[in-house]
Design a protein around this motif. Structure first.
Motif, mmCIF file in Angstrom:
data_model
loop_
_atom_site.group_PDB
_atom_site.id
_atom_site.type_symbol
_atom_site.label_atom_id
_atom_site.label_comp_id
_atom_site.label_asym_id
_atom_site.label_seq_id
_atom_site.Cartn_x
_atom_site.Cartn_y
_atom_site.Cartn_z
ATOM 1 N N ASP A 39 31.719 -1.060 29.076
ATOM 2 C CA ASP A 39 30.680 -1.231 27.753
ATOM 3 C C ASP A 39 29.866 -2.348 28.084
ATOM 4 O OD1 ASP A 39 31.965 0.769 26.248
ATOM 5 O OD2 ASP A 39 33.459 -0.422 25.258
ATOM 6 N N TYR A 40 30.233 -3.289 29.087
ATOM 7 C CA TYR A 40 29.663 -4.551 29.368
ATOM 8 C C TYR A 40 28.614 -4.275 30.497
ATOM 9 C CZ TYR A 40 33.035 -6.494 26.156
ATOM 10 O OH TYR A 40 33.547 -6.796 24.971
ATOM 11 N N GLN A 41 28.998 -3.136 31.384
ATOM 12 C CA GLN A 41 28.241 -3.013 32.336
ATOM 13 C C GLN A 41 26.940 -2.228 31.944
ATOM 14 O OE1 GLN A 41 30.818 -0.898 34.992
ATOM 15 N NE2 GLN A 41 32.399 -2.604 34.837
ATOM 16 N N ARG A 42 25.772 -2.939 32.146
ATOM 17 C CA ARG A 42 24.375 -2.317 31.604
ATOM 18 C C ARG A 42 23.506 -2.095 32.751
ATOM 19 N NH1 ARG A 42 24.715 -2.366 25.881
ATOM 20 N NH2 ARG A 42 26.524 -3.151 25.490
ATOM 21 N N TYR A 43 24.088 -2.056 33.706
ATOM 22 C CA TYR A 43 22.898 -1.958 34.993
ATOM 23 C C TYR A 43 22.453 -0.351 34.701
ATOM 24 C CZ TYR A 43 21.158 -1.454 39.865
ATOM 25 O OH TYR A 43 20.247 -1.269 40.897
ATOM 26 N N SER A 44 21.089 -0.199 35.193
ATOM 27 C CA SER A 44 20.582 1.027 34.580
ATOM 28 C C SER A 44 20.667 2.232 35.668
ATOM 29 C CB SER A 44 19.167 0.836 34.158
ATOM 30 O OG SER A 44 18.598 0.318 35.474
ATOM 31 N N TYR A 45 20.969 1.568 37.041
ATOM 32 C CA TYR A 45 20.892 2.541 38.243
ATOM 33 C C TYR A 45 19.629 3.329 38.380
ATOM 34 C CZ TYR A 45 25.825 1.965 38.474
ATOM 35 O OH TYR A 45 27.083 1.483 38.671
ATOM 36 N N ASP A 46 18.480 2.655 37.968
ATOM 37 C CA ASP A 46 17.159 3.211 38.093
ATOM 38 C C ASP A 46 16.913 3.622 39.597
ATOM 39 O OD1 ASP A 46 16.619 3.294 35.373
ATOM 40 O OD2 ASP A 46 15.627 1.315 35.392
ATOM 41 N N LYS A 47 17.066 2.705 40.396
ATOM 42 C CA LYS A 47 16.926 2.856 41.782
ATOM 43 C C LYS A 47 17.711 3.888 42.334
ATOM 44 C CE LYS A 47 16.860 0.990 46.523
ATOM 45 N NZ LYS A 47 17.429 2.103 47.054
ATOM 46 N N GLU A 48 18.874 3.804 42.222
ATOM 47 C CA GLU A 48 19.717 4.952 42.663
ATOM 48 C C GLU A 48 19.279 6.531 42.111
ATOM 49 O OE1 GLU A 48 21.808 0.897 42.955
ATOM 50 O OE2 GLU A 48 20.652 1.988 41.404
ATOM 51 N N MET A 49 18.979 6.655 40.775
ATOM 52 C CA MET A 49 18.593 7.729 40.281
ATOM 53 C C MET A 49 17.254 8.380 41.089
ATOM 54 S SD MET A 49 19.670 7.824 36.114
ATOM 55 C CE MET A 49 18.630 6.203 35.715
ATOM 56 N N ALA A 50 16.422 7.468 41.256
ATOM 57 C CA ALA A 50 15.168 7.809 42.050
ATOM 58 C C ALA A 50 15.589 8.178 43.174
ATOM 59 C CB ALA A 50 14.178 6.725 42.038
ATOM 60 N N ASP A 51 16.573 7.586 43.904
ATOM 61 C CA ASP A 51 16.803 7.998 45.384
ATOM 62 C C ASP A 51 17.644 9.435 45.255
ATOM 63 O OD1 ASP A 51 16.194 5.839 46.425
ATOM 64 O OD2 ASP A 51 18.134 4.782 46.567
ATOM 65 N N ALA A 52 18.275 9.721 44.216
ATOM 66 C CA ALA A 52 18.906 10.997 43.829
ATOM 67 C C ALA A 52 18.128 12.207 43.827
ATOM 68 C CB ALA A 52 19.843 10.964 42.734
ATOM 69 N N PHE A 53 17.051 11.941 43.520
ATOM 70 C CA PHE A 53 15.962 13.056 43.166
ATOM 71 C C PHE A 53 15.118 13.392 44.526
ATOM 72 C CE2 PHE A 53 16.659 12.151 38.683
ATOM 73 C CZ PHE A 53 16.936 13.273 38.526
ATOM 74 N N TYR A 54 15.217 12.398 45.489
ATOM 75 C CA TYR A 54 14.706 12.450 46.600
ATOM 76 C C TYR A 54 15.273 12.662 47.999
ATOM 77 C CZ TYR A 54 10.605 11.790 43.480
ATOM 78 O OH TYR A 54 9.668 11.662 42.686
#
Length: 54
Positions: A39-54
């Motif tokens: 619940d306290y871990q709020r990291y969005s993983y935006d970079k990792e999600m972008a990498d997952a799509f490419y």
């Protein structure tokens, strides 16, 4: 074409096959995980999600 659930499952399996970690797969699929201190871990993983799509 399949249902939305079928497409989400296919997406998750495809990301697993290329080595995307489960936490990023959950973020891409917009799964909400609530376990202990997660619940306290709020990291969005935006970079990792972008990498997952490419």
């Amino acid at each position: 074409m399949g249902t939305a659930h079928d497409r989400r499952r296919t997406c998750a399996i495809s990301m697993q096959k290329i080595g995307v970690i489960p936490t990023v797969i959950d973020a891409v699929l917009n799964h909400k995980v609530s376990r202990g201190c997660a619940d306290y871990q709020r990291y969005s993983y935006d970079k990792e999600m972008a990498d997952a799509f490419y």
